[in-house]
Structures are given as structure tokens and as C-alpha cells.
Design a protein around this motif. Sequence first.
Motif, PDB file in Angstrom:
ATOM      1  N   GLN A  15      62.335 -13.297   2.041  1.00 38.38           N
ATOM      2  CA  GLN A  15      61.313 -14.324   1.852  1.00 38.38           C
ATOM      3  C   GLN A  15      61.761 -15.212   0.687  1.00 38.38           C
ATOM      4  OE1 GLN A  15      58.513 -14.834   3.563  1.00 38.38           O
ATOM      5  NE2 GLN A  15      58.581 -13.035   4.883  1.00 38.38           N
ATOM      6  N   PHE A  16      62.217 -16.405   0.970  1.00 45.95           N
ATOM      7  CA  PHE A  16      62.653 -17.335  -0.060  1.00 45.95           C
ATOM      8  C   PHE A  16      61.561 -18.355  -0.320  1.00 45.95           C
ATOM      9  CE2 PHE A  16      66.667 -15.878   1.791  1.00 45.95           C
ATOM     10  CZ  PHE A  16      67.374 -15.554   0.645  1.00 45.95           C
ATOM     11  N   LEU A  17      61.352 -18.666  -1.596  1.00 51.95           N
ATOM     12  CA  LEU A  17      60.408 -19.705  -1.966  1.00 51.95           C
ATOM     13  C   LEU A  17      61.177 -21.016  -2.038  1.00 51.95           C
ATOM     14  CD1 LEU A  17      57.535 -20.391  -2.812  1.00 51.95           C
ATOM     15  CD2 LEU A  17      58.202 -19.938  -5.162  1.00 51.95           C
ATOM     16  N   LYS A  18      60.787 -21.976  -1.178  1.00 56.09           N
ATOM     17  CA  LYS A  18      61.475 -23.260  -1.114  1.00 56.09           C
ATOM     18  C   LYS A  18      60.663 -24.338  -1.809  1.00 56.09           C
ATOM     19  CE  LYS A  18      61.581 -23.510   3.294  1.00 56.09           C
ATOM     20  NZ  LYS A  18      61.816 -24.017   4.641  1.00 56.09           N
ATOM     21  N   ALA A  19      61.379 -25.296  -2.386  1.00 53.14           N
ATOM     22  CA  ALA A  19      60.729 -26.469  -2.977  1.00 53.14           C
ATOM     23  C   ALA A  19      60.620 -27.526  -1.876  1.00 53.14           C
ATOM     24  CB  ALA A  19      61.546 -26.983  -4.152  1.00 53.14           C
ATOM     25  N   ASP A  20      59.412 -27.924  -1.547  1.00 58.10           N
ATOM     26  CA  ASP A  20      59.175 -28.880  -0.461  1.00 58.10           C
ATOM     27  C   ASP A  20      59.937 -30.187  -0.674  1.00 58.10           C
ATOM     28  OD1 ASP A  20      57.472 -27.105   0.800  1.00 58.10           O
ATOM     29  OD2 ASP A  20      55.658 -27.982  -0.052  1.00 58.10           O
ATOM     30  N   GLY A  21      60.647 -30.602   0.355  1.00 58.40           N
ATOM     31  CA  GLY A  21      61.338 -31.878   0.338  1.00 58.40           C
ATOM     32  C   GLY A  21      62.733 -31.845  -0.251  1.00 58.40           C
ATOM     33  N   PHE A  22      63.165 -30.691  -0.710  1.00 59.90           N
ATOM     34  CA  PHE A  22      64.462 -30.608  -1.380  1.00 59.90           C
ATOM     35  C   PHE A  22      65.450 -29.679  -0.673  1.00 59.90           C
ATOM     36  CE2 PHE A  22      61.456 -31.752  -4.783  1.00 59.90           C
ATOM     37  CZ  PHE A  22      62.032 -32.953  -5.179  1.00 59.90           C
ATOM     38  N   ASP A  23      65.300 -29.508   0.627  1.00 61.19           N
ATOM     39  CA  ASP A  23      66.189 -28.609   1.371  1.00 61.19           C
ATOM     40  C   ASP A  23      67.666 -28.965   1.198  1.00 61.19           C
ATOM     41  OD1 ASP A  23      63.842 -27.456   2.217  1.00 61.19           O
ATOM     42  OD2 ASP A  23      64.138 -27.894   4.345  1.00 61.19           O
ATOM     43  N   ASP A  24      67.972 -30.256   1.170  1.00 60.37           N
ATOM     44  CA  ASP A  24      69.366 -30.673   1.053  1.00 60.37           C
ATOM     45  C   ASP A  24      69.929 -30.504  -0.357  1.00 60.37           C
ATOM     46  OD1 ASP A  24      69.611 -31.311   3.731  1.00 60.37           O
ATOM     47  OD2 ASP A  24      68.957 -33.376   3.436  1.00 60.37           O
ATOM     48  N   ALA A  25      69.090 -30.134  -1.321  1.00 59.29           N
ATOM     49  CA  ALA A  25      69.535 -29.933  -2.694  1.00 59.29           C
ATOM     50  C   ALA A  25      69.877 -28.468  -2.987  1.00 59.29           C
ATOM     51  CB  ALA A  25      68.480 -30.426  -3.668  1.00 59.29           C
ATOM     52  N   VAL A  26      69.671 -27.581  -2.018  1.00 57.36           N
ATOM     53  CA  VAL A  26      70.010 -26.168  -2.215  1.00 57.36           C
ATOM     54  C   VAL A  26      71.527 -26.037  -2.262  1.00 57.36           C
ATOM     55  CG1 VAL A  26      69.931 -23.847  -1.206  1.00 57.36           C
ATOM     56  CG2 VAL A  26      67.915 -25.321  -1.104  1.00 57.36           C
ATOM     57  N   ILE A  27      72.009 -25.390  -3.328  1.00 53.30           N
ATOM     58  CA  ILE A  27      73.463 -25.206  -3.474  1.00 53.30           C
ATOM     59  C   ILE A  27      73.861 -23.741  -3.399  1.00 53.30           C
ATOM     60  CG2 ILE A  27      73.859 -27.344  -4.719  1.00 53.30           C
ATOM     61  CD1 ILE A  27      73.858 -25.713  -7.328  1.00 53.30           C
ATOM     62  N   GLY A  28      72.886 -22.845  -3.284  1.00 54.86           N
ATOM     63  CA  GLY A  28      73.214 -21.425  -3.183  1.00 54.86           C
ATOM     64  C   GLY A  28      71.995 -20.570  -3.432  1.00 54.86           C
ATOM     65  N   MET A  29      72.273 -19.311  -3.750  1.00 53.50           N
ATOM     66  CA  MET A  29      71.199 -18.361  -4.029  1.00 53.50           C
ATOM     67  C   MET A  29      71.672 -17.376  -5.076  1.00 53.50           C
ATOM     68  SD  MET A  29      71.367 -15.756  -0.829  1.00 53.50           S
ATOM     69  CE  MET A  29      70.807 -14.366  -1.749  1.00 53.50           C
ATOM     70  N   GLU A  30      70.729 -16.843  -5.810  1.00 53.44           N
ATOM     71  CA  GLU A  30      71.012 -15.808  -6.792  1.00 53.44           C
ATOM     72  C   GLU A  30      70.779 -14.495  -6.062  1.00 53.44           C
ATOM     73  OE1 GLU A  30      70.950 -12.939  -9.586  1.00 53.44           O
ATOM     74  OE2 GLU A  30      69.076 -13.435  -8.604  1.00 53.44           O
ATOM     75  N   ASP A  31      71.797 -13.661  -5.979  1.00 58.30           N
ATOM     76  CA  ASP A  31      71.723 -12.521  -5.073  1.00 58.30           C
ATOM     77  C   ASP A  31      71.065 -11.262  -5.637  1.00 58.30           C
ATOM     78  OD1 ASP A  31      73.802 -11.922  -6.747  1.00 58.30           O
ATOM     79  OD2 ASP A  31      75.239 -11.471  -5.169  1.00 58.30           O
ATOM     80  N   VAL A  32      70.658 -11.258  -6.886  1.00 58.52           N
ATOM     81  CA  VAL A  32      69.934 -10.106  -7.415  1.00 58.52           C
ATOM     82  C   VAL A  32      68.433 -10.285  -7.166  1.00 58.52           C
ATOM     83  CG1 VAL A  32      69.340  -8.796  -9.489  1.00 58.52           C
ATOM     84  CG2 VAL A  32      71.690  -9.580  -9.131  1.00 58.52           C
ATOM     85  N   SER A  33      67.909 -11.435  -7.555  1.00 52.97           N
ATOM     86  CA  SER A  33      66.480 -11.693  -7.371  1.00 52.97           C
ATOM     87  C   SER A  33      66.191 -12.423  -6.063  1.00 52.97           C
ATOM     88  CB  SER A  33      65.933 -12.520  -8.531  1.00 52.97           C
ATOM     89  OG  SER A  33      66.576 -13.776  -8.581  1.00 52.97           O
ATOM     90  N   MET A  34      67.246 -12.800  -5.336  1.00 56.25           N
ATOM     91  CA  MET A  34      67.120 -13.500  -4.060  1.00 56.25           C
ATOM     92  C   MET A  34      66.321 -14.793  -4.208  1.00 56.25           C
ATOM     93  SD  MET A  34      68.996 -11.586  -2.276  1.00 56.25           S
ATOM     94  CE  MET A  34      68.835 -11.973  -0.557  1.00 56.25           C
ATOM     95  N   ARG A  35      66.695 -15.580  -5.216  1.00 57.59           N
ATOM     96  CA  ARG A  35      66.050 -16.877  -5.437  1.00 57.59           C
ATOM     97  C   ARG A  35      67.018 -17.989  -5.050  1.00 57.59           C
ATOM     98  NH1 ARG A  35      63.769 -17.425 -11.285  1.00 57.59           N
ATOM     99  NH2 ARG A  35      65.838 -16.684 -11.841  1.00 57.59           N
ATOM    100  N   LEU A  36      66.469 -19.053  -4.504  1.00 60.28           N
ATOM    101  CA  LEU A  36      67.280 -20.210  -4.149  1.00 60.28           C
ATOM    102  C   LEU A  36      67.696 -20.956  -5.406  1.00 60.28           C
ATOM    103  CD1 LEU A  36      65.305 -21.558  -1.074  1.00 60.28           C
ATOM    104  CD2 LEU A  36      67.461 -20.286  -1.067  1.00 60.28           C
ATOM    105  N   VAL A  37      68.882 -21.568  -5.351  1.00 60.10           N
ATOM    106  CA  VAL A  37      69.411 -22.345  -6.464  1.00 60.10           C
ATOM    107  C   VAL A  37      69.537 -23.794  -5.997  1.00 60.10           C
ATOM    108  CG1 VAL A  37      71.353 -22.659  -8.040  1.00 60.10           C
ATOM    109  CG2 VAL A  37      70.686 -20.347  -7.335  1.00 60.10           C
ATOM    110  N   TYR A  38      68.965 -24.701  -6.797  1.00 60.21           N
ATOM    111  CA  TYR A  38      68.941 -26.121  -6.462  1.00 60.21           C
ATOM    112  C   TYR A  38      69.759 -26.938  -7.454  1.00 60.21           C
ATOM    113  CZ  TYR A  38      65.012 -25.380  -3.252  1.00 60.21           C
ATOM    114  OH  TYR A  38      64.209 -24.970  -2.218  1.00 60.21           O
ATOM    115  N   SER A  39      70.353 -28.014  -6.971  1.00 58.05           N
ATOM    116  CA  SER A  39      71.055 -28.985  -7.795  1.00 58.05           C
ATOM    117  C   SER A  39      70.052 -29.995  -8.336  1.00 58.05           C
ATOM    118  CB  SER A  39      72.104 -29.717  -6.955  1.00 58.05           C
ATOM    119  OG  SER A  39      72.489 -30.925  -7.561  1.00 58.05           O
ATOM    120  N   THR A  40      69.964 -30.098  -9.663  1.00 62.71           N
ATOM    121  CA  THR A  40      69.060 -31.057 -10.279  1.00 62.71           C
ATOM    122  C   THR A  40      69.414 -32.481  -9.879  1.00 62.71           C
ATOM    123  OG1 THR A  40      68.586 -29.611 -12.139  1.00 62.71           O
ATOM    124  CG2 THR A  40      68.263 -31.961 -12.500  1.00 62.71           C
ATOM    125  N   ILE A  41      70.684 -32.828  -9.931  1.00 61.99           N
ATOM    126  CA  ILE A  41      71.101 -34.202  -9.620  1.00 61.99           C
ATOM    127  C   ILE A  41      70.772 -34.557  -8.177  1.00 61.99           C
ATOM    128  CG2 ILE A  41      73.508 -33.712  -9.026  1.00 61.99           C
ATOM    129  CD1 ILE A  41      72.310 -36.760 -10.992  1.00 61.99           C
TER     130      ILE A  41
END
Length: 82
Positions: A15-41
Motif C-alpha cells: 500500500q503506497f501513499l501517492k501524492a495526487d498529480g505527481f505520478d510522473d515525479a516518482v523517482i523510486g522507493m525506499e525499501d525499508v519503509s516502502m515509501r515512494l520517493v519524489y523529485s522536488t524539481i
Amino acid sequence: MNTLELILETYPDEQFLKADGFDDAVIGMEDVSMRLVYSTIECIRILQVEGMTYEEALEHFYYNVRGSYVGEQTPIWVNDLF
């Protein structure tokens, strides 16, 4: 296929928590806590495409997006502005 789609396909039971409207900004995931990683730029670029100026996008992103804590699954925001 973008990075988010690849992650969701690879980990269908997570179950990943996504930020609405920023799907194309995902650059990976943190594999311990299973959190999505987003590019600020990339998030700021997305806001600009939606019609905001750079300054408006920065303010909106830092106050309304990055500044929001929504629990343990809150996404990770990588500061790649520099």
C-alpha cells in the motif's frame, strides 16, 4: 511505463501513499519503509505546466505538498533543485 507504474507492478501487495498529480515525479522507493520517493524539481515542473509561475510553484509545493505530514507512509521528497 513510468517509475510509479513499475513500482506498483513489482510490489502489487504493498500500500503506497501517492501524492495526487505527481505520478510522473516518482523517482523510486525506499525499501525499508516502502515509501515512494519524489523529485522536488519534477514536482515543481508539473505545477508550472498546470499554470503556476516558478515562484508560485515553489511556494505551493513547499507549503501544501512537502509540508504535509500524512502518517508513516508520507512520501520522501528529494531536494534535487541544485
